[in-house]
Structure formats: C-alpha cells, structure tokens
Design an enzyme around this catalytic site. Structure first.
Site, PDB file in Angstrom:
ATOM      1  N   ASP A 199      32.249  37.760  42.434  1.00 54.68           N
ATOM      2  CA  ASP A 199      31.767  38.673  43.471  1.00 54.68           C
ATOM      3  C   ASP A 199      30.876  37.989  44.508  1.00 54.68           C
ATOM      4  O   ASP A 199      30.969  38.263  45.696  1.00 54.68           O
ATOM      5  CB  ASP A 199      31.014  39.861  42.847  1.00 54.68           C
ATOM      6  N   HIS A 200      30.044  37.042  44.067  1.00 54.44           N
ATOM      7  CA  HIS A 200      29.078  36.453  44.998  1.00 54.44           C
ATOM      8  C   HIS A 200      29.716  35.490  46.003  1.00 54.44           C
ATOM      9  O   HIS A 200      29.157  35.245  47.056  1.00 54.44           O
ATOM     10  CB  HIS A 200      27.993  35.695  44.224  1.00 54.44           C
TER      11      HIS A 200
ATOM     12  N   ASP B 191      22.069  37.680  36.376  1.00 55.90           N
ATOM     13  CA  ASP B 191      21.813  38.149  37.736  1.00 55.90           C
ATOM     14  C   ASP B 191      20.628  39.103  37.687  1.00 55.90           C
ATOM     15  O   ASP B 191      20.490  39.886  36.749  1.00 55.90           O
ATOM     16  CB  ASP B 191      23.046  38.885  38.270  1.00 55.90           C
TER      17      ASP B 191
ATOM     18  N   ARG C  87      17.564  44.258  48.300  1.00 58.42           N
ATOM     19  CA  ARG C  87      16.651  43.159  48.654  1.00 58.42           C
ATOM     20  C   ARG C  87      16.618  42.983  50.153  1.00 58.42           C
ATOM     21  O   ARG C  87      17.632  43.159  50.812  1.00 58.42           O
ATOM     22  CB  ARG C  87      17.163  41.842  48.053  1.00 58.42           C
TER      23      ARG C  87
ATOM     24  N   SER D 298      11.352  30.919  37.512  1.00 55.54           N
ATOM     25  CA  SER D 298      12.569  31.534  36.993  1.00 55.54           C
ATOM     26  C   SER D 298      12.997  30.861  35.693  1.00 55.54           C
ATOM     27  O   SER D 298      12.388  29.904  35.241  1.00 55.54           O
ATOM     28  CB  SER D 298      13.677  31.382  38.017  1.00 55.54           C
TER      29      SER D 298
ATOM     30  N   ARG E   9      15.646  29.243  35.402  1.00 57.76           N
ATOM     31  CA  ARG E   9      16.657  28.272  35.828  1.00 57.76           C
ATOM     32  C   ARG E   9      16.778  27.083  34.873  1.00 57.76           C
ATOM     33  O   ARG E   9      15.900  26.236  34.786  1.00 57.76           O
ATOM     34  CB  ARG E   9      16.258  27.790  37.223  1.00 57.76           C
TER      35      ARG E   9
HETATM   36 FE1  SF4 Z   1      25.688  41.261  44.751  1.00 56.63          FE
HETATM   37 FE2  SF4 Z   1      23.190  40.830  43.999  1.00 56.63          FE
HETATM   38 FE3  SF4 Z   1      23.732  42.067  46.302  1.00 56.63          FE
HETATM   39 FE4  SF4 Z   1      24.152  43.289  44.052  1.00 56.63          FE
HETATM   40  S1  SF4 Z   1      22.177  42.622  44.813  1.00 56.63           S
HETATM   41  S2  SF4 Z   1      25.547  43.233  45.774  1.00 56.63           S
HETATM   42  S3  SF4 Z   1      24.847  41.631  42.723  1.00 56.63           S
HETATM   43  S4  SF4 Z   1      24.202  39.941  45.763  1.00 56.63           S
END
Ligand code: SF4
Length: 757
Positions: free
Chosen positions: A101-102, A166, A447, A645, A647
């Site tokens: 997806d990313h 994630d 975000r 994090s 990581r």
């Molecule tokens: Fe993709 Fe993260 Fe945005 Fe959700 S918050 S759509 S998982 S990039």
C-alpha cells in the site's frame, strides 16, 4: 461491474482463542487478588506467554507476550521478512499478512498509478510475494487496499492481540483488538515465536456519554481529544473508551478514533465489544467471530470498578466538528472558530486541495456522509472550487461505493477516485503547486507534519472529518463554515448544506470487488519449494547473512569509533527520509550509520578520526574502513542511547559494520533489546562519570565475558593512545535467554539452531 458479494470467511485463524485467553486471565487474576481490571489489562495479560510467572504492575513490569497475529506494510515488511528468512522456520508461528500500500503513488488515477507502481517497485513486490508464498503469509497485492482497512475488514477480532509494522495499527481497536504499531524486529519476534516484550501500559479511561449530533462524527471526537492530550499525552498508555456513549458509535467510527490515538502517542486505543462490532463482523463475513465474541462478552469489557490512571469525560452530544493543524495534529480548532483562527494568523483563505479517505476515514459511513454533502451541492448546481481526491481504503470499499452510487456522486462533482492505497497520505502525490508556495489543503487523514503530503513545507495541511472536507471543497475557502454559511448556486441563489446523512453499513452488504484483488486465503499453506526472489544486483534488497556466533572469548582490541555526546536517537543512528528506500538493503542503508551523532571529542556531527591513518572522515566511512581491516569497534554513548523508535536497522547496522558491543551511560530499553537480538552486547558504566574517561581512538579489552551470567560484572581495560591504561567497571542486563542470543550471534541464529535440532 459484476456483482460479487463478500462471502462468509474461514474464521479458524481469525477467532481469538477465547478459552485459552480466559484461562490465562484467571491465573493472572488470582495473582492480582482478583482486583477488577480494565479491558486493556484483560486483553494484554491474557496474552502473557507465562501467565503463572508474572505479576503485572502497570507502568513497571516488562511483560512477555504472545501475540495472535502480525500485519506488515510493504515498506517495513522488507527487513522483517529478510530477517525471518534467517530463522530457518518453515512458516510463521502466528498468522501474518503483508499489504502492498505505501509504495503506490497518486499521479494519474487508480488503474494507471497501480500499474506504474508495480513496474517501479517490481523487485520489492516480487520479493514480498515470494516470501509470503514460502512461509504461508497472506499477501495483499498492490491496489487491494491499505493495511489498516484490510485488517479491520478481515482480521481484527475483539480481545485479540496483534502487532503491525505501522504506527496506525491501533485502528483495529475499533473492533476491540489490542493492536500495537511496532518495528520490524518485533514482528519478527512474533513470527518466530520469541515472546514479545511490552512494559505493562498505564490506562487512560475515556468515558463517553450522550450521542453525536448530526454534524459531528467520531473523527471530531479524536480531533478534540488530540487537542486535550497533545501529541505526547498518551505516551506509555492505552486509551480505553467506556460509558454509554460507546454504544452509539459505529464500529468503523471507533476504528477512526483508535487510528488517531497514535497522534497522541498512545500505545494503542481500545473499545469494548458492542453490537455495532457484531454487525460489522457479520457484514464482513465473520459471523463465527461475532458468535464466539458474544459467548465471551464478559471478557470483552472492563470489570466493574476497574481503576484507570486518568479519566477523561466526553459528552458526545457537545462535540462540534473540529479542524486540526497546520503541521501538528494537536492544534485543534472548533469549526465555528476556524474562520477567525485563519484570519488571526494571516494565512491565505484559499483551499487548493481536499482529500478524503485513507486508512483513517474511508469507511462506508464516511463515504456515504461525504457523498451526501457532495450530492446536495451538485443537485443545487454548486460547482466544486478545489481539487477533490478520494482514496478508498480497500477494494471492498471502492466496489461497494461504486455499486451504491457514492463514487458516481464524487465523480459528478468533479472528484477523482485514486487507488486503494496510501498515496497522498504518505507523500506519494504528484502536485502542480510550486514548492515553497503557501497553499492550504484539507484532508480526512491522520497526520499533518510539515511536508508530509506533498514535500512542500509551505503547504498548510489541516485535518477534518470527510464530510466537512467535502463540504468545504465546494466553497474553496477555509473561512467557510458549512454549518452556518451559505454558497451561491449557478443562478446566484443561496444554498445551504443540510447536515450529512449516511448508513454505517451497506443495506445490500459489501461487495468484494474486482477479481484482480481477490483476497488471499486467511490460512495460506506454506510452500517450501518457493525460491525467494532477490536480484543480486538490486540496490534496494539484499539477503542477510547470519551474523557470526561469539567465540566465547574476551573482546580484545576494540577501537572506540566515536564517543557520542548528548542525544542519540534511532534517527541519529539510522536516519529515515531518503534512506527509507534502502530499508531492505542492509549494506546500502548502513551508509547512514550514526551520521546524526555528535562527536564528544570535537563537537562535530558525523566527523571522527580514523586512527589507522589519522585522517578525519564520516562515521560510516571510518566504520567501513575498520571493518575492511577486521578491526572491531564500539561506540561510547551518553544517556538514553537509542531512544525514539523501535527501528531495528539501528542495531543491525552497527553489528553489520563490525561492532560487537556498545557502551553507554544508559540505553533506551527497546534499542537495548534490539542490540541484544542482533548479538551486540550492550554495557552500561557502573559509575556514570567514567563516560568522561574514554575517548575516540582508545582501545578496549574486556574482562568477565568468559563467565558472563545474568548480573555478572564486566571490566573494561582501556588503553589510551599514550599507552596508559585504566580500568572501568561496567554492567549488563542480559537474562539467561538473552545471553544465548549473544552466544549464538543473534536471536535468529538461536531460533535456527533450535529449528534444526
Ligand atoms: Fe497509509 Fe499510514 Fe496514511 Fe494510513 S496513515 S493511509 S497506513 S500512510
């Protein structure tokens, strides 16, 4: 397109093992004198690997847990899978899934973008797919949807414990699951049956009363809460919702609230089992899960009298729509004050782009309510005034809104439906706006740090509910309040929005969508004969070589590569940004090792002296030079080394470049564990001030490693460049299990040895 309804799924690997969980919980409750527990505690403690051996104390005890499931997105799955390959295991210990997806861009529109992203990322997708086939991991193809939406539709289950690579993994809390965002190393733990560690979280209780008014949505609740809690307010806590207001919310609305709990730093967020969860499970083909959850409803809610570390009360009836931002999700402004807020700051009033959907807000309810706004405006002859983009969270959502007409409404309004992928939310968005030019966008995402969506630091990015974003797109102005202001239709007549309307779930059930995106089996059979595809010439992927086991001898001639001053987070040790494309290539990403670290000896960042030739160079260059000469090296670190994090690259890289130990004043715990997992010995000064006595270029020898045992002391004999020597006491925190990781060279080497035996 053809009707293809969602059918009942095989839920054998999806239904949490309630009998075992409740039995575990009984053991823990006995230890805790039957004190009433929050739901978060019940779910977490019931997943203890050894429930009879642990006395959990919130905020104190480190718990060893056995998660039920793992989900990984395409960027972070790469290193997780590369590492899992070292375990020698034929299949993952728990059901796992990979979601492409990313890596999908938003440039031209869904079909073209998916096709182009597949070409651009072919080696990554091929690698992930072949690994998934080999180990029996469910593989969700590019374009099938966004990890958190797919998980909600397929795998989330009340009372389960899931790790996802994630930060928005907590989305599954909308279905009552404790779902925690982790790094790849943690996912590997769960997949390799290594108990996963978590500090027993504190619990913030959010008591919901009342019910949302017609203009407000669950997004507005979490936008308001972000303002109350700030971006750090949830750290170390699980946010647990309770109270009669909970029963008024849709399952997907609760998922939105849990999703954005990540924005206040919460470990995860969680709702008790509700009838809306039951309906959602049933409508997404998981009746077996809802039947089992019904039978365990006692387990799936907090005990009466449970104690929360803090309680926040929210009356849903008083919630008004909010708009948060720019640049931080906790700058929260009620819609009614937003116009003044923009004016006071002197920002441009124009809205250039409006984006709805993403993993946060692309439920059927979101799409229906947003479409109801678009329809009102178009029916009245009002033209849309900003770019309008729709990102469905999954093929299931896309196909259902295509069938039920919402997609057509968006398109008729001038909107464009993008691929079922992250796209603009993760910055994979081609815009025409010039870099550096102030412009405002409104999204229903989660975000909004600077530059996130389009790489332009001057893009003012605001967050709101999808119905508000949609309505404001028709005004093209940030000063427009859809609740009170009016627009002009084509003939100059006044038009005012009525409140949004829409169904939680589709009356005709969900559509599964195009056959191209047929869901993988929930329990794919591993196929040992599959060759994992890694092009040896790739600069993005590289198979990992197992690290060498330790010979059991003392360390000799360890060179101090750098003495780090002050803060050294995982970002200083392994930077992100442009380096992210090398996440699956250890050698290439190691080129960023410690480039953010400040050298205590010269005050410079990323500049050290190579003692073999007395020249100054960057930290990675000197580390590579030492490695090529078989010189082992170490880092002398200040306090809380490796904070930030989870990581795992930060530990892998130093090990790869030749460091068998790191010595610090103190470690961030997760990083300390990650070092141990990669076979790097973390030592701490017994006397904090001894940090001052060592410098770059010193040579270290150990005493006490031969008889290393939990709690045993270690001495460091330091030889200075003038030949003088000093002795320094150090301590370690290795448990007996962790000692074996060091002995074998890494935790995965140990697993491999055990598998072979
Ligand atoms: Fe993709 Fe993260 Fe945005 Fe959700 S918050 S759509 S998982 S990039």
């Amino acid at each position: 397109s053809q009707h293809n309804p969602v059918v009942e799924k095989d839920c054998s690997s999806i239904t949490p093992p309630y009998a075992k969980l409740t039995k575990n919980l009984d053991l823990v409750k006995r230890i805790l004198d039957n004190r009433p527990l929050t739901l978060a505690e019940k779910v977490v403690y019931s997943h203890l690997t050894n429930p009879e051996e642990t006395i959990p104390v919130r905020g104190e005890t480190y718990l060893k847990l056995s998660p039920d499931r793992v989900a990984m997105q395409d960027a972070s799955a790469q290193m997780a899978l590369l590492q899992f390959m070292l375990s020698g295991m034929p299949t993952t210990a728990v059901p796992s899934s990979i979601h492409c997806d990313h890596l999908i861009a938003a440039n031209e529109g869904a079909d073209k973008d998916v096709a182009e992203s597949i070409i651009a990322n072919k080696e990554i997708f091929d690698f992930l797919e072949s690994g998934a086939k080999k180990y029996g991991v469910a593989f969700w193809k590019p374009g099938s949807g966004i990890i958190h939406q797919i998980v909600l539709e397929n795998y989330a289950a009340p009372g389960g414990l899931m790790l996802g690579t994630d930060s928005h993994t907590p989305n599954a809390g909308g279905l009552g699951m404790v779902a925690i965002g982790v790094g790849g190393a943690d996912a590997v733990d769960a997949m390799a049956a290594i108990p996963w560690e978590l500090k027993a979280p504190n619990v913030i209780g959010v008591k919901l009363t009342g019910s949302l008014g017609p203009w407000a949505s669950p997004k507005d609740v979490i936008l308001k809460m972000a303002g109350l809690l700030t971006v750090r307010g949830g750290t170390g806590h699980i946010i647990e919702y309770f109270g009669e207001g909970v029963d008024t919310l849709s399952c997907t609305g609760m998922a939105t609230m849990c999703n954005m709990g990540a924005e206040v730093g919460a470990t995860t967020s969680l709702f008790p089992y509700t009838t809306s969860m039951r309906s959602y499970l049933n409508s997404t083909g998981r009746r077996a899960v809802s039947t089992a959850a019904d039978a365990n409803s006692q387990f799936l809610r907090a005990d009466a009298g449970a104690h929360y570390d803090k309680i926040i009360e929210i009356n849903l009836s008083e919630i008004e729509p909010h708009i948060n931002g720019p640049f931080t999700p906790d700058l929260s402004t009620p819609l009614s004050k937003f116009k003044d807020f923009i004016a006071e700051n002197g920002w441009k009033d124009d809205l250039t782009s409006s984006l709805i959907g993403s993993c946060t807000n692309s439920s059927y309810q979101d799409m229906s309510r947003a479409a109801s706004m678009a329809k009102q405006a178009t029916d009245a002859g009002v033209d849309i005034k900003s770019q309008f983009l729709v990102t469905p969270g999954s093929e299931q959502i896309r196909a259902t809104i295509e069938r039920d007409g919402q997609q057509l409404v968006f398109e008729n309004a001038g909107g464009q439906v993008l691929a079922n992928a992250c796209g603009p939310c993760i910055g994979q968005w081609k815009r025409t706006e010039k870099k550096g030019e102030e412009n405002a966008i409104l999204t229903s995402f989660n975000r909004n740090f600077r530059s996130r969506n389009d790489g332009n630091s001057q893009t003012m990015n605001f967050l709101a509910a999808p119905e508000i974003v949609t309505a404001m797109a028709f005004a093209g102005k940030l000063s427009f309040n859809p609740m009170t202001d009016s627009l002009k239709d084509k003939n100059g007549k006044e038009f005012r929005f009525n409140p949004p309307t829409g169904d939680d779930l589709p009356h005709q059930g969900f559509e599964a969508g195009r056959a191209t995106y047929e869901p993988p089996s929930p329990t794919p059979t591993p196929d040992a004969s599959v060759q994992i595809s890694i092009d040896p010439k790739s600069n993005r992927l590289q198979a990992l070589d197992p690290f060498q086991p330790w010979n059991g001898e003392e360390f000799k001639d360890i060179r101090v590569l750098v003495k780090v001053k002050g803060k050294c987070t995982t970002d200083h040790i392994s930077a992100a940004g442009p380096w992210l494309k090398f996440k699956g290539h250890l050698q290439n990403i190691a080129e960023n090792t410690l480039i953010g670290a400040q050298n205590a000896d010269n005050g410079k960042v990323n500049l050290v002296t190579d003692v073999t030739n007395n020249k100054e160079d960057t930290i990675p260059e000197v580390a590579k030079s030492y490695k090529s000469q078989d010189i082992e090296w170490t880092v002398i670190a200040d306090h809380n080394y490796g904070e930030g994090s989870a990581r795992e690259h930060a530990a892998l890289q130093v090990r790869y470049l030749g460091s068998p130990l790191i010595i610090s004043r103190s470690f961030a715990r997760i990083h300390e564990t990650n070092l141990k997992k990669q076979g790097v010995l973390p030592l701490t000064f017994k006397n904090d001030s001894d940090y001052e006595k060592i410098n770059g270029g010193d040579v270290i020898e150990t005493q006490g490693l031969k008889n290393l045992a939990p709690g045993s002391p270690v001495k460091l004999i330091v030889t200075k460049p003038d030949g003088s020597k000093l002795s320094i006491d150090a301590v370690h925190t290795l448990s007996e299990d962790q000692l074996q990781w060091i002995r074998e060279g890494s935790a995965l080497n140990l697993i491999k040895k055990n598998v072979a035996a």
